[in-house]
Enzyme design. Structure first.
Site, short mmCIF file in Angstrom:
data_model
loop_
_atom_site.label_atom_id
_atom_site.label_comp_id
_atom_site.label_asym_id
_atom_site.label_seq_id
_atom_site.Cartn_x
_atom_site.Cartn_y
_atom_site.Cartn_z
N SER A 1 0.82 -1.21 0.00
CA SER A 1 0.00 0.00 0.00
C SER A 1 0.85 1.27 0.00
O SER A 1 2.01 1.26 0.43
CB SER A 1 -0.91 0.02 1.22
OG SER A 1 -1.68 -1.15 1.30
N1 SAH Z 1 -0.51 -5.37 3.85
C1 SAH Z 1 0.30 -5.62 2.68
C2 SAH Z 1 -0.35 -5.23 1.37
C3 SAH Z 1 -1.49 -6.07 1.11
S1 SAH Z 1 -2.06 -6.31 -0.52
C4 SAH Z 1 1.66 -4.94 2.79
O1 SAH Z 1 1.91 -4.22 3.75
O2 SAH Z 1 2.49 -5.16 1.90
C5 SAH Z 1 -3.32 -7.44 -0.06
C6 SAH Z 1 -2.84 -8.83 0.27
O3 SAH Z 1 -3.95 -9.58 0.72
C7 SAH Z 1 -2.28 -9.58 -0.94
O4 SAH Z 1 -0.99 -10.05 -0.68
C8 SAH Z 1 -3.27 -10.73 -1.12
O5 SAH Z 1 -2.69 -11.91 -1.62
C9 SAH Z 1 -3.79 -10.91 0.29
N2 SAH Z 1 -5.08 -11.58 0.43
C10 SAH Z 1 -6.15 -11.52 -0.40
N3 SAH Z 1 -7.16 -12.27 0.08
C11 SAH Z 1 -6.72 -12.82 1.24
C12 SAH Z 1 -7.31 -13.70 2.20
N4 SAH Z 1 -8.54 -14.18 2.08
N5 SAH Z 1 -6.56 -14.05 3.27
C13 SAH Z 1 -5.29 -13.59 3.44
N6 SAH Z 1 -4.69 -12.78 2.55
C14 SAH Z 1 -5.40 -12.39 1.47
#
Ligand code: SAH
Length: 230
Positions: free
Chosen positions: A81
């Site tokens: 993000s």
């Molecule tokens: N917080 C992260 C950015 C997140 S992007 C950072 O600091 O880099 C969103 C993430 O959520 C992605 O890596 C995606 O694969 C994950 N994601 C999507 N659906 C999910 C789920 N049901 N459970 C866990 N992770 C999930």
């Protein structure tokens, strides 16, 4: 006595050098210009953002842009993000010593590291196995002993370790998963982008008091979709 002073100077010099990574200036500028200037004032959040080496959470080809004012690709169609969004969500969940946090969507591990600088323990779940493994390795190398990361579907939360004072969901869905609401502690705060996962969403902040949940609608945001394991 003189040699003792020289040894002390050498040791402190080494420690000083180890704490410097060459990105302090650009990282402090990021905090001043993109975060504090836009109204984030929680000291713990600002301090964590000044400390965590964001350039070590992005792919090598993006290191030069790590402190720029935007999200960046981290592979597997996912993103780290924008710095402001990380700071905004962190401030809103009121992190503090003594608290336990759950993050859904580990991604690079950056948001988990920011929280781990402030709260006691961070549990974090990632659904893309490669990202889960990479982030766990990165966080271990960086020495975050208070982050417990696992691969899995975060929709169901992590009931064995709940309830949580803080829940941050960093992927979007059209509703807030009931298991996450159930795992929120009294006095706890949950933040999640809710809306159309394919377009834009609204950040929703839930607060639980005496078992009752109240909802606040905040900024318009864009996050990658929350996926489900079948
Ligand atoms: N917080 C992260 C950015 C997140 S992007 C950072 O600091 O880099 C969103 C993430 O959520 C992605 O890596 C995606 O694969 C994950 N994601 C999507 N659906 C999910 C789920 N049901 N459970 C866990 N992770 C999930």
């Amino acid at each position: 006595m003189r040699s003792l002073i020289i040894i002390l100077m050498l040791v402190s010099g080494t420690v000083f050098c180890q704490n410097r990574d060459g990105y302090e200036y650009v990282r402090n500028s990021m905090v001043d210009d993109q975060i504090a200037a836009r109204g984030i004032s929680d000291q713990a959040t600002l301090k964590a953002m000044r400390k965590v080496p964001r350039h070590l959470f992005v792919p090598p080809s993006y290191i030069k842009e790590a402190y720029s004012d935007r999200p960046l690709p981290i592979g597997y169609s996912q993103t780290i993000s924008q710095p402001f969004v990380v700071a905004y969500m962190t401030e809103l969940v009121k992190p503090a010593k003594g608290k336990k946090a759950l993050e859904i969507g580990t991604g690079s591990g950056y948001q988990a590291a920011i929280l781990a600088e402030i709260v006691d323990t961070v549990y974090t779940i990632e659904i893309v196995p490669e990202l889960a493994k990479e982030a766990a390795t990165r966080l271990k190398i960086l020495g975050y002993k208070n982050i417990i990361a696992k691969y899995g579907d975060g929709y169901k939360g992590w009931p064995e370790h709940g309830p949580f004072d803080i829940i941050i969901v960093t992927a979007a869905a059209d509703h807030i998963p009931q298991p996450l609401k159930d795992q929120l502690a009294n006095g706890g705060r949950l933040i999640m982008p809710v809306g159309n996962p394919a377009t834009v969403q609204e950040l929703i902040l839930l607060t639980k008091r005496n078992g009752k949940i109240s909802e606040q609608r905040l900024e318009t945001v864009w996050f990658v979709p929350l996926k489900r394991l079948r």
